[in-house]
Design a protein around this motif. Structure first.
Motif, PDB file in Angstrom:
ATOM      1  N   SER A 179       0.830  -1.208   0.000  1.00  0.00           N
ATOM      2  CA  SER A 179       0.000   0.000   0.000  1.00  0.00           C
ATOM      3  C   SER A 179       0.866   1.260   0.000  1.00  0.00           C
ATOM      4  N   LEU A 180       1.965   1.259   0.787  1.00  0.00           N
ATOM      5  CA  LEU A 180       2.873   2.411   0.806  1.00  0.00           C
ATOM      6  C   LEU A 180       3.630   2.558  -0.508  1.00  0.00           C
ATOM      7  N   VAL A 181       3.989   1.436  -1.130  1.00  0.00           N
ATOM      8  CA  VAL A 181       4.660   1.468  -2.433  1.00  0.00           C
ATOM      9  C   VAL A 181       3.750   2.112  -3.478  1.00  0.00           C
ATOM     10  N   LEU A 182       2.455   1.751  -3.450  1.00  0.00           N
ATOM     11  CA  LEU A 182       1.483   2.347  -4.379  1.00  0.00           C
ATOM     12  C   LEU A 182       1.365   3.857  -4.161  1.00  0.00           C
ATOM     13  N   ILE A 183       1.317   4.274  -2.889  1.00  0.00           N
ATOM     14  CA  ILE A 183       1.197   5.705  -2.584  1.00  0.00           C
ATOM     15  C   ILE A 183       2.421   6.472  -3.075  1.00  0.00           C
ATOM     16  N   ILE A 184       3.639   5.951  -2.801  1.00  0.00           N
ATOM     17  CA  ILE A 184       4.873   6.637  -3.196  1.00  0.00           C
ATOM     18  C   ILE A 184       5.000   6.702  -4.720  1.00  0.00           C
ATOM     19  N   ALA A 185       4.763   5.547  -5.383  1.00  0.00           N
ATOM     20  CA  ALA A 185       4.856   5.515  -6.858  1.00  0.00           C
ATOM     21  C   ALA A 185       3.812   6.431  -7.479  1.00  0.00           C
ATOM     22  N   GLY A 186       2.609   6.417  -6.931  1.00  0.00           N
ATOM     23  CA  GLY A 186       1.539   7.283  -7.452  1.00  0.00           C
ATOM     24  C   GLY A 186       1.870   8.752  -7.322  1.00  0.00           C
ATOM     25  N   GLN A 187       2.475   9.137  -6.190  1.00  0.00           N
ATOM     26  CA  GLN A 187       2.846  10.541  -5.984  1.00  0.00           C
ATOM     27  C   GLN A 187       3.914  10.992  -6.981  1.00  0.00           C
ATOM     28  N   ILE A 188       4.901  10.127  -7.248  1.00  0.00           N
ATOM     29  CA  ILE A 188       5.961  10.465  -8.216  1.00  0.00           C
ATOM     30  C   ILE A 188       5.359  10.669  -9.610  1.00  0.00           C
ATOM     31  N   ILE A 189       4.515   9.712 -10.052  1.00  0.00           N
ATOM     32  CA  ILE A 189       3.874   9.813 -11.367  1.00  0.00           C
ATOM     33  C   ILE A 189       2.980  11.052 -11.424  1.00  0.00           C
ATOM     34  N   PHE A 190       2.256  11.301 -10.327  1.00  0.00           N
ATOM     35  CA  PHE A 190       1.339  12.442 -10.257  1.00  0.00           C
ATOM     36  C   PHE A 190       2.090  13.768 -10.444  1.00  0.00           C
ATOM     37  N   ILE A 191       3.209  13.933  -9.731  1.00  0.00           N
ATOM     38  CA  ILE A 191       3.967  15.182  -9.776  1.00  0.00           C
ATOM     39  C   ILE A 191       4.635  15.384 -11.132  1.00  0.00           C
ATOM     40  N   VAL A 192       5.290  14.315 -11.653  1.00  0.00           N
ATOM     41  CA  VAL A 192       6.005  14.430 -12.926  1.00  0.00           C
ATOM     42  C   VAL A 192       5.044  14.705 -14.070  1.00  0.00           C
ATOM     43  N   SER A 193       3.925  13.963 -14.114  1.00  0.00           N
ATOM     44  CA  SER A 193       2.958  14.157 -15.201  1.00  0.00           C
ATOM     45  C   SER A 193       2.261  15.508 -15.093  1.00  0.00           C
ATOM     46  N   PHE A 194       2.062  16.007 -13.857  1.00  0.00           N
ATOM     47  CA  PHE A 194       1.484  17.335 -13.677  1.00  0.00           C
ATOM     48  C   PHE A 194       2.414  18.405 -14.245  1.00  0.00           C
ATOM     49  N   ALA A 195       3.725  18.239 -14.000  1.00  0.00           N
ATOM     50  CA  ALA A 195       4.717  19.163 -14.573  1.00  0.00           C
ATOM     51  C   ALA A 195       4.685  19.110 -16.095  1.00  0.00           C
ATOM     52  N   GLY A 196       4.515  17.897 -16.648  1.00  0.00           N
ATOM     53  CA  GLY A 196       4.422  17.748 -18.106  1.00  0.00           C
ATOM     54  C   GLY A 196       3.189  18.428 -18.668  1.00  0.00           C
ATOM     55  N   CYS A 197       2.049  18.294 -17.964  1.00  0.00           N
ATOM     56  CA  CYS A 197       0.792  18.925 -18.410  1.00  0.00           C
ATOM     57  C   CYS A 197       0.926  20.448 -18.473  1.00  0.00           C
ATOM     58  N   ILE A 198       1.366  21.036 -17.344  1.00  0.00           N
ATOM     59  CA  ILE A 198       1.485  22.496 -17.274  1.00  0.00           C
ATOM     60  C   ILE A 198       2.548  23.005 -18.239  1.00  0.00           C
ATOM     61  N   GLY A 199       3.660  22.254 -18.314  1.00  0.00           N
ATOM     62  CA  GLY A 199       4.734  22.663 -19.224  1.00  0.00           C
ATOM     63  C   GLY A 199       4.292  22.661 -20.670  1.00  0.00           C
ATOM     64  N   ALA A 200       3.485  21.681 -21.080  1.00  0.00           N
ATOM     65  CA  ALA A 200       2.993  21.603 -22.456  1.00  0.00           C
ATOM     66  C   ALA A 200       2.010  22.724 -22.756  1.00  0.00           C
ATOM     67  N   LEU A 201       1.103  22.994 -21.834  1.00  0.00           N
ATOM     68  CA  LEU A 201       0.091  24.031 -22.056  1.00  0.00           C
ATOM     69  C   LEU A 201       0.704  25.433 -22.080  1.00  0.00           C
ATOM     70  N   ARG A 202       1.570  25.686 -21.108  1.00  0.00           N
ATOM     71  CA  ARG A 202       2.154  27.025 -20.975  1.00  0.00           C
ATOM     72  C   ARG A 202       3.451  27.187 -21.749  1.00  0.00           C
ATOM     73  N   GLU A 203       3.928  26.073 -22.371  1.00  0.00           N
ATOM     74  CA  GLU A 203       5.209  26.065 -23.071  1.00  0.00           C
ATOM     75  C   GLU A 203       6.326  26.563 -22.147  1.00  0.00           C
ATOM     76  N   ASN A 204       6.249  26.055 -20.895  1.00  0.00           N
ATOM     77  CA  ASN A 204       7.212  26.438 -19.868  1.00  0.00           C
ATOM     78  C   ASN A 204       8.432  25.529 -19.968  1.00  0.00           C
ATOM     79  N   THR A 205       9.561  26.092 -20.345  1.00  0.00           N
ATOM     80  CA  THR A 205      10.761  25.282 -20.581  1.00  0.00           C
ATOM     81  C   THR A 205      11.295  24.634 -19.308  1.00  0.00           C
ATOM     82  N   THR A 206      11.124  25.320 -18.167  1.00  0.00           N
ATOM     83  CA  THR A 206      11.625  24.765 -16.901  1.00  0.00           C
ATOM     84  C   THR A 206      10.899  23.471 -16.543  1.00  0.00           C
ATOM     85  N   LEU A 207       9.561  23.514 -16.635  1.00  0.00           N
ATOM     86  CA  LEU A 207       8.769  22.318 -16.328  1.00  0.00           C
ATOM     87  C   LEU A 207       9.030  21.208 -17.330  1.00  0.00           C
TER      88      LEU A 207
END
Length: 405
Positions: free
Chosen positions: A69-97
């Motif tokens: 259960s903890l492995v799922l939470i940790i892996a989910g948080q990593i995927i959640f944060i990285v993919s969120f950065a990808g979403c915002i970076g693609a929409l805003r064309e933010n090079t840092t993200l």
């Protein structure tokens, strides 16, 4: 002279193709949803395990890694944060993200390449590990099948009752919240509390119930001042001095005795955790083992390793037994357990909670051993269980309710 022409840039001008931009956004959005789903599933699994076990051991790094259960939470948080950065970076064309997103997957790529180089070297080890894991899984399934059979036997057996029930509203609520338990939870406890006294859930579930090892016999021999006994059970003082030394010696010798019993009798013994009665969940027992012969459940095993006889024979040359709770019939050459001793009560309660007919009391030292077979005594159980039930609902449960509310 030619005039320089200046092209006016549109405010929403972009060098990135809208098709590529929104495709990157869509893929990251799907991963973002997947990461959130993993976090939700892990949180739910952790909450359910916490409710079932009462507590979760997280003392070491391996405890965290092996908790799915903890492995799922940790892996989910990593995927959640990285993919969120990808979403915002693609929409805003933010090079840092986008750089953060790319850097993360670049690390994953090189990690995979590095791991691929070591696959051949690890193949042989993985084959051995998978073989061990396969045998381990088969052993786990066999254990669960045995436990399930025990619960079936328990359910089919007659049970003795005075029809006592909680009287006050607070007692009813406490009983329903903390004592009542379903079959799946009992099965889970039988497997997860195999280590018995070293397991926190084992100690927690026994605190609010009448256990076979100590409480049952004290109730049996009690004639008055039941309220004082109920308070003593609740305080549950830690063992110290000689008593603690004897218990620790018994725990150290248990595995040795179990192997010795298996070899002498040519049987398989499966360890067992806490067994709670399905119809009367206020009573429980913790047998040391379940004896399996020819694939069938035969009897229970209760191990005793007396500290006072650790360096001597249990049965000396003069045909005298050095164990005070055993009786030797010289005429018939039969060794039996005295019925007024607490071990007899313990074995009978274990038979009652498991639905079995026989229990082998195996008394073992490094130099000697004796096996005494205990037969289920229905008259003894009927009288004892009814007395325990009256004590529980009239004295113990009211005190438990007051302390916990």
């Amino acid at each position: 002279m030619p005039v320089a022409m200046h092209r006016r840039r549109v405010s929403n001008f972009t060098y990135v193709s809208p098709c590529v931009k929104y495709m990157i956004f869509l893929l990251n959005f799907l991963f973002w949803l997947f990461g959130g789903l993993l976090v939700a599933a892990g949180t739910f699994a952790f909450y359910e395990k916490w409710n079932t076990m009462g507590s979760i051991k997280l003392n070491t790094f391996s405890d965290v890694i092996l908790n799915i259960s903890l492995v799922l939470i940790i892996a989910g948080q990593i995927i959640f944060i990285v993919s969120f950065a990808g979403c915002i970076g693609a929409l805003r064309e933010n090079t840092t993200l986008l750089k953060f997103f790319s850097f993360k997957y670049l690390i994953d790529y090189f990690s995979k390449k590095y791991n691929d180089k070591n696959i051949n070297a690890l193949n042989l080890q993985n084959i051995n590990k998978s073989y061990i894991e396969k045998n381990k899984n088969e052993s786990v399934f066999q254990q669960l099948d045995i436990y399930d059979e025990i619960l079936n036997l328990q359910h089919l057996r007659n049970y003795y009752t005075t029809n006592s029930r909680p009287l006050e509203f607070k007692q009813i609520k406490f009983y329903n919240d903390c004592i009542a338990i379903n079959r799946d939870q009992i099965l889970n406890l039988m497997y997860s509390t195999i280590n018995q006294s070293n397991n926190s859930a084992w100690r927690l579930y026994r605190q609010t119930r009448i256990s076979a090892s100590s409480k049952a016999h004290q109730i049996k021999t009690r004639r008055a001042r039941n309220e004082d006994l109920a308070l003593r059970f609740i305080k549950d003082k830690k063992m110290i001095g000689k008593g603690l030394k004897y218990v620790n010696y018994g725990i150290e010798m248990e595995d040795f005795a179990l192997k010795k019993y298996s070899l002498i009798n040519n049987v398989q013994v499966i360890k067992c955790g806490l067994v709670i009665h399905q119809k009367q969940p206020w009573i429980c027992a913790s047998p040391d083992g379940i004896v399996i012969q020819n694939g069938k459940v035969e009897k229970l095993l209760e191990i005793k390793c007396p500290y006072n006889c650790k360096d001597s024979l249990l049965f000396d040359e003069k045909k005298q037994i050095n164990i005070p709770y055993l009786h030797y019939d010289k005429e018939n050459s039969i060794i039996s357990l005295k019925k007024n001793h607490c071990y007899y009560t313990q074995c009978q309660i274990q038979l009652y909670c498991t639905g079995l007919e026989l229990c082998d009391l195996f008394i073992c030292t490094k130099r000697d051993c004796i096996t005494v077979t205990i037969i289920r005594d229905e008259l003894f159980l009927e009288k004892l269980i009814k007395k325990i039930e009256l004590f529980y609902f009239n004295y113990f449960l009211p005190k438990l309710t007051c302390v916990n509310t």
